[in-house]
Design an enzyme around this catalytic site. Sequence first.
Site, short mmCIF file in Angstrom:
data_model
loop_
_atom_site.label_atom_id
_atom_site.label_comp_id
_atom_site.label_asym_id
_atom_site.label_seq_id
_atom_site.Cartn_x
_atom_site.Cartn_y
_atom_site.Cartn_z
N HIS A 1 2.18 -5.40 3.15
CA HIS A 1 1.73 -5.23 4.46
C HIS A 1 2.45 -6.03 5.54
CE1 HIS A 1 -2.40 -4.15 2.24
NE2 HIS A 1 -1.66 -3.34 2.69
N GLU B 1 1.63 -9.31 7.78
CA GLU B 1 1.29 -10.54 6.87
C GLU B 1 2.62 -11.47 7.14
OE1 GLU B 1 -0.67 -8.96 3.48
OE2 GLU B 1 -2.20 -7.76 4.89
N ARG C 1 0.14 -2.50 9.85
CA ARG C 1 -0.21 -2.68 8.32
C ARG C 1 0.59 -1.87 7.46
NH1 ARG C 1 -4.61 -4.41 4.63
NH2 ARG C 1 -5.13 -2.56 3.35
O1 PAY Z 1 -4.75 -8.54 -1.97
O2 PAY Z 1 -4.79 -6.84 -3.16
C1 PAY Z 1 -5.22 -7.69 -2.39
C2 PAY Z 1 -6.54 -7.50 -1.94
C3 PAY Z 1 -6.73 -6.33 -1.09
C4 PAY Z 1 -6.28 -6.60 0.26
C5 PAY Z 1 -6.13 -5.23 0.83
O3 PAY Z 1 -7.24 -4.62 1.71
O4 PAY Z 1 -5.13 -4.41 0.89
C6 PAY Z 1 -7.02 -7.48 1.15
C7 PAY Z 1 -6.45 -7.43 2.55
C8 PAY Z 1 -4.89 -7.46 2.69
O5 PAY Z 1 -4.39 -8.49 2.28
O6 PAY Z 1 -4.42 -6.44 2.96
C9 PAY Z 1 -6.83 -8.58 3.41
C10 PAY Z 1 -6.62 -8.68 4.72
C11 PAY Z 1 -7.32 -10.04 5.54
C12 PAY Z 1 -7.00 -7.30 5.75
O7 PAY Z 1 -6.01 -6.76 6.38
O8 PAY Z 1 -8.22 -7.09 5.62
ZN ZN Z 2 -2.54 -7.29 2.69
#
Ligand code: PAY
Ligand code: ZN
Length: 309
Positions: A69, A72, A127
Amino acid sequence: ERSTSGFSYSLYHTLEEIYTWIDNFVTDHSDILSKIQIGHSFENRSILVLKFSTGGSQRPAIWIDTGIHSREWITRATGIWTARKIVNEYGKDRIVTDVLNAVDIFMEIVSNPDGFAYTHSMNRLWRKNKCSRPGIFCIGVDLNRTWKSGFGGNGSDNNPCSETYHGPSPQSEPEVAAIVDFITSHGNIKALISIHSYSQMLMYPYGHSLEPVSNQEELCSLAKDAVQALYGVHGIEYICGSISTTLYVASGITVDWAYDSDIKYSFTFELRDTGHYGFLMPATQIIPTAQETWMAIRTIMEHTLNHPY
Ligand code: PAY
Ligand code: ZN
């Protein structure tokens, strides 16, 4: 003098700076490092993997990816610091030395190069990747919803305008297909660590189902050891558990695919913090975040080395 000596590990960098660093870093440590191009992104950028190896052929291996993503940012900065740490500790730290004498490590630091470039040029909070398809108005597929395992299930979206759009078909995106092809043809990856932010969690499969995986007890106790080691560095608390029961149900994610591809040590990190800065983690926290994450990664590496399968 090393060609990476001017590079600051405590700052965020652009894609061009990171790709230059990769070249210089490989040159500086060509005894154990090489660069592999595993594919191209939708906008035709190179997808690069660092290989750490002290010899052998098709040795058992550990895979680490950061930056699936694009927003991040802390994950790529942590990956870069970790890469240098591995090189610096080889021959000094007993665990790193034992691991690298038997196991190869692959690191993909910029797993979503198009999205990453876009977070610098246009939208810091982007993202997804940057694919576009005829007849579809919105841009981008969520690269953590488009893997084959549980594709299209709960916690993924059929709407191309959604942040969690799973894409037209499993592994439709070149960024994911490159990893699937590489890991599948390698055939000897024993652990996979996929690094995201934020939430301060260390999790294991499944995301798409509430069912416990068959080695859930082992994964849970290893995760507990890892977050305890992490806590010991700067007192940052992580929680651990399966993705679906700890964070939320999410289908088509990297670690579910890895687990179903017989990589039984599959983990995903959510790095600092719990929402105060969120994706906009100040650069002053890069080094502390990387230092503590390293102790958890090292714990997982050691366990992987000591539990061959
Ligand atoms: O890390 O695979 C994982 C868990 C799921 C992640 C996702 O939704 O893809 C968790 C989120 C992420 O890191 O993308 C959490 C973050 C805070 C978000 O964007 O909600
Ligand atoms: Zn992520």
